[in-house]
Scaffold this active site. Structure first.
Site, mmCIF file in Angstrom:
data_model
loop_
_atom_site.group_PDB
_atom_site.id
_atom_site.type_symbol
_atom_site.label_atom_id
_atom_site.label_comp_id
_atom_site.label_asym_id
_atom_site.label_seq_id
_atom_site.Cartn_x
_atom_site.Cartn_y
_atom_site.Cartn_z
ATOM 1 N N TYR A 22 -7.113 -1.966 -6.753
ATOM 2 C CA TYR A 22 -8.113 -2.638 -7.617
ATOM 3 C C TYR A 22 -9.530 -2.440 -7.112
ATOM 4 O O TYR A 22 -10.490 -2.812 -7.774
ATOM 5 C CB TYR A 22 -7.808 -4.140 -7.740
ATOM 6 C CG TYR A 22 -7.510 -4.816 -6.424
ATOM 7 C CD1 TYR A 22 -8.523 -5.256 -5.595
ATOM 8 C CD2 TYR A 22 -6.192 -4.998 -6.012
ATOM 9 C CE1 TYR A 22 -8.243 -5.853 -4.378
ATOM 10 C CE2 TYR A 22 -5.900 -5.599 -4.795
ATOM 11 C CZ TYR A 22 -6.935 -6.025 -3.990
ATOM 12 O OH TYR A 22 -6.657 -6.613 -2.782
ATOM 13 N N GLY A 45 5.522 5.363 -3.908
ATOM 14 C CA GLY A 45 5.475 4.434 -2.778
ATOM 15 C C GLY A 45 6.727 3.575 -2.733
ATOM 16 O O GLY A 45 7.286 3.220 -3.776
ATOM 17 N N LEU A 93 -1.890 0.024 -8.560
ATOM 18 C CA LEU A 93 -2.010 -1.264 -7.864
ATOM 19 C C LEU A 93 -3.353 -1.426 -7.156
ATOM 20 O O LEU A 93 -3.767 -2.532 -6.826
ATOM 21 C CB LEU A 93 -0.875 -1.421 -6.847
ATOM 22 C CG LEU A 93 0.320 -2.246 -7.305
ATOM 23 C CD1 LEU A 93 0.820 -1.826 -8.652
ATOM 24 C CD2 LEU A 93 1.436 -2.220 -6.292
ATOM 25 N N LYS A 126 4.279 -9.595 5.846
ATOM 26 C CA LYS A 126 5.063 -10.124 4.721
ATOM 27 C C LYS A 126 6.570 -10.210 5.022
ATOM 28 O O LYS A 126 7.260 -11.052 4.467
ATOM 29 C CB LYS A 126 4.841 -9.260 3.472
ATOM 30 C CG LYS A 126 3.468 -9.472 2.855
ATOM 31 C CD LYS A 126 3.319 -8.694 1.564
ATOM 32 C CE LYS A 126 1.936 -8.887 0.978
ATOM 33 N NZ LYS A 126 1.719 -8.160 -0.262
ATOM 34 N N ASP A 161 4.102 -11.450 -5.676
ATOM 35 C CA ASP A 161 3.584 -10.110 -6.008
ATOM 36 C C ASP A 161 4.325 -9.518 -7.211
ATOM 37 O O ASP A 161 3.706 -9.068 -8.169
ATOM 38 C CB ASP A 161 3.747 -9.156 -4.809
ATOM 39 C CG ASP A 161 2.672 -9.363 -3.753
ATOM 40 O OD1 ASP A 161 1.557 -9.799 -4.104
ATOM 41 O OD2 ASP A 161 2.949 -9.084 -2.569
HETATM 42 P P1 NAP Z 1 2.549 -0.208 2.278
HETATM 43 O O1 NAP Z 1 3.593 -1.226 2.620
HETATM 44 O O2 NAP Z 1 1.810 0.473 3.352
HETATM 45 O O3 NAP Z 1 3.267 0.864 1.313
HETATM 46 C C1 NAP Z 1 2.662 2.053 0.874
HETATM 47 C C2 NAP Z 1 3.707 3.140 0.944
HETATM 48 O O4 NAP Z 1 3.205 4.334 0.329
HETATM 49 C C3 NAP Z 1 4.061 3.504 2.388
HETATM 50 O O5 NAP Z 1 5.457 3.614 2.511
HETATM 51 C C4 NAP Z 1 3.352 4.846 2.577
HETATM 52 O O6 NAP Z 1 3.966 5.639 3.548
HETATM 53 C C5 NAP Z 1 3.529 5.430 1.183
HETATM 54 N N1 NAP Z 1 2.637 6.547 0.916
HETATM 55 C C6 NAP Z 1 1.405 6.801 1.411
HETATM 56 N N2 NAP Z 1 0.932 7.955 0.910
HETATM 57 C C7 NAP Z 1 1.875 8.452 0.076
HETATM 58 C C8 NAP Z 1 1.987 9.628 -0.724
HETATM 59 N N3 NAP Z 1 0.997 10.538 -0.759
HETATM 60 N N4 NAP Z 1 3.090 9.807 -1.446
HETATM 61 C C9 NAP Z 1 4.108 8.909 -1.406
HETATM 62 N N5 NAP Z 1 4.076 7.798 -0.656
HETATM 63 C C10 NAP Z 1 2.973 7.557 0.073
HETATM 64 O O7 NAP Z 1 1.440 -0.881 1.346
HETATM 65 P P2 NAP Z 1 1.661 -1.975 0.194
HETATM 66 O O8 NAP Z 1 1.479 -3.324 0.745
HETATM 67 O O9 NAP Z 1 2.914 -1.655 -0.532
HETATM 68 O O10 NAP Z 1 0.388 -1.685 -0.715
HETATM 69 C C11 NAP Z 1 0.271 -0.481 -1.450
HETATM 70 C C12 NAP Z 1 -1.001 -0.541 -2.301
HETATM 71 O O11 NAP Z 1 -0.861 -1.569 -3.266
HETATM 72 C C13 NAP Z 1 -2.272 -0.876 -1.504
HETATM 73 O O12 NAP Z 1 -3.339 -0.142 -2.038
HETATM 74 C C14 NAP Z 1 -2.470 -2.347 -1.759
HETATM 75 O O13 NAP Z 1 -3.818 -2.731 -1.676
HETATM 76 C C15 NAP Z 1 -1.974 -2.444 -3.193
HETATM 77 N N6 NAP Z 1 -1.498 -3.796 -3.519
HETATM 78 C C16 NAP Z 1 -2.053 -4.385 -4.592
HETATM 79 C C17 NAP Z 1 -1.633 -5.639 -4.963
HETATM 80 C C18 NAP Z 1 -2.260 -6.285 -6.151
HETATM 81 O O14 NAP Z 1 -2.115 -7.496 -6.314
HETATM 82 N N7 NAP Z 1 -2.914 -5.525 -7.002
HETATM 83 C C19 NAP Z 1 -0.634 -6.316 -4.227
HETATM 84 C C20 NAP Z 1 -0.070 -5.661 -3.128
HETATM 85 C C21 NAP Z 1 -0.520 -4.391 -2.782
HETATM 86 P P3 NAP Z 1 3.356 5.554 5.065
HETATM 87 O O15 NAP Z 1 3.528 4.132 5.505
HETATM 88 O O16 NAP Z 1 4.176 6.536 5.796
HETATM 89 O O17 NAP Z 1 1.901 5.936 4.928
#
Ligand code: NAP
Length: 262
Positions: free
Chosen positions: A204, A109, A202, A47, A84
């Site tokens: 699903y 996050g 987030l 992204k 998003d």
């Molecule tokens: P990402 O870029 O990997 O961000 C997730 C963040 O959370 C990372 O910085 C990660 O750190 C951190 N993290 C992990 N475990 C944690 C904890 N216990 N406490 C605090 N922070 C923690 O992922 P993303 O793209 O933002 O996506 C996040 C979630 O949202 C995913 O489940 C994704 O499927 C969902 N999502 C949903 C939609 C929707 O349309 N519903 C859209 C986008 C994303 P590390 O990298 O160090 O692990």
């Protein structure tokens, strides 16, 4: 959901998944553009990286620093958008009925999804935005970015997940993958979940995460998984690509059908 919408509207188009090797992002992207593709979605981990290979970037995507939707015009020029954050806020306001203006939000996050939705919360004039990520540097960088978007918002880095809840936020968002795996546990002290809170996960798939189950059991004001955001980011992408309104109910039904199967 896009194929269901194309079919319902009789549009001769196809939405397909293609995976690429990280080192081939530029080449593969250019190949797709040559093949006459008129729109793309981009997901993790591309992204942010994809921006450098696009001809133009929309103002909001630039503010967020990430692109999830690309439109290719008739002349082959590409423009990056981010649906998003808008998808999240559209669902939050229109379907959930929650306006973040003047409200306190807490976000677990600071990754890609958190960047998009906190930018929109800041633009929507949330009163406070508290963030916790296990990588403190990511949180600090995100807060610096948000300061520019909303100088009057109170932005706070929480010490841990429970500290996020100490300010009794009106809106709690899980923007981490926690909850996707069967072995995932609740990362908050459940007694800190208050009835006034709207809890938005987030994730699903699965539809019920430990956070949502606990929030429901404690009578939180609203409990939502990420399906609505997923749907609306798609609806907005469809509008960008085709400059037409998609059948939202058809897209939602298609999404639910696929998610039920998986
Ligand atoms: P990402 O870029 O990997 O961000 C997730 C963040 O959370 C990372 O910085 C990660 O750190 C951190 N993290 C992990 N475990 C944690 C904890 N216990 N406490 C605090 N922070 C923690 O992922 P993303 O793209 O933002 O996506 C996040 C979630 O949202 C995913 O489940 C994704 O499927 C969902 N999502 C949903 C939609 C929707 O349309 N519903 C859209 C986008 C994303 P590390 O990298 O160090 O692990």
């Amino acid at each position: 959901m896009h194929n269901a919408a194309f079919q319902a509207l009789g549009i001769d188009a196809r939405y397909e998944l293609f995976e690429i090797q990280p080192q081939k992002l530029e080449v593969e992207l250019k190949n797709k553009l040559k093949q006459g593709v008129s729109g793309l979605n981009v997901t993790i981990p591309y992204k942010e990286k994809v921006i450098q290979f696009l001809d133009h970037i929309d103002e909001e995507a630039d503010l967020i620093g990430a692109v999830n939707t690309v439109k290719i015009d008739a002349g082959g020029e590409s423009t990056g958008f981010n649906t998003d954050g808008r998808g999240f806020i559209t669902h939050l306001k229109e379907a959930v009925g929650f306006d973040p203006k003047g409200k306190a939000a807490a976000v677990l996050g600071a990754g890609g999804a958190a960047k998009a939705l906190t930018a929109i919360l800041a633009k929507s004039k949330a009163k406070t935005i508290s963030i916790f990520d296990i990588d403190s540097q990511k949180t600090k960088e995100l807060i610096e970015r948000l300061k520019i978007i909303c100088p009057q918002c109170l932005l706070k880095e929480a010490k841990d997940a429970n500290d996020l809840l100490s300010g009794e936020p009106d809106l709690l968002i899980n923007a981490t993958p926690i909850g996707m795996s069967k072995s995932d546990h609740l990362v908050f002290d459940p007694t800190l979940l208050q009835k006034k809170m709207v809890v938005y996960d987030l994730v699903y798939n699965p539809a019920q995460t430990p956070l949502l189950i606990e929030a429901k059991a404690r009578g939180c004001a609203g409990v939502f998984n990420g399906l609505g955001m997923l749907l609306y980011q798609g609806v907005l992408a469809f509008r960008i690509w085709l400059e037409a309104d998609p059948p939202i109910d058809v897209m939602e039904e298609a999404l639910r059908e696929v998610l039920t199967k998986t």
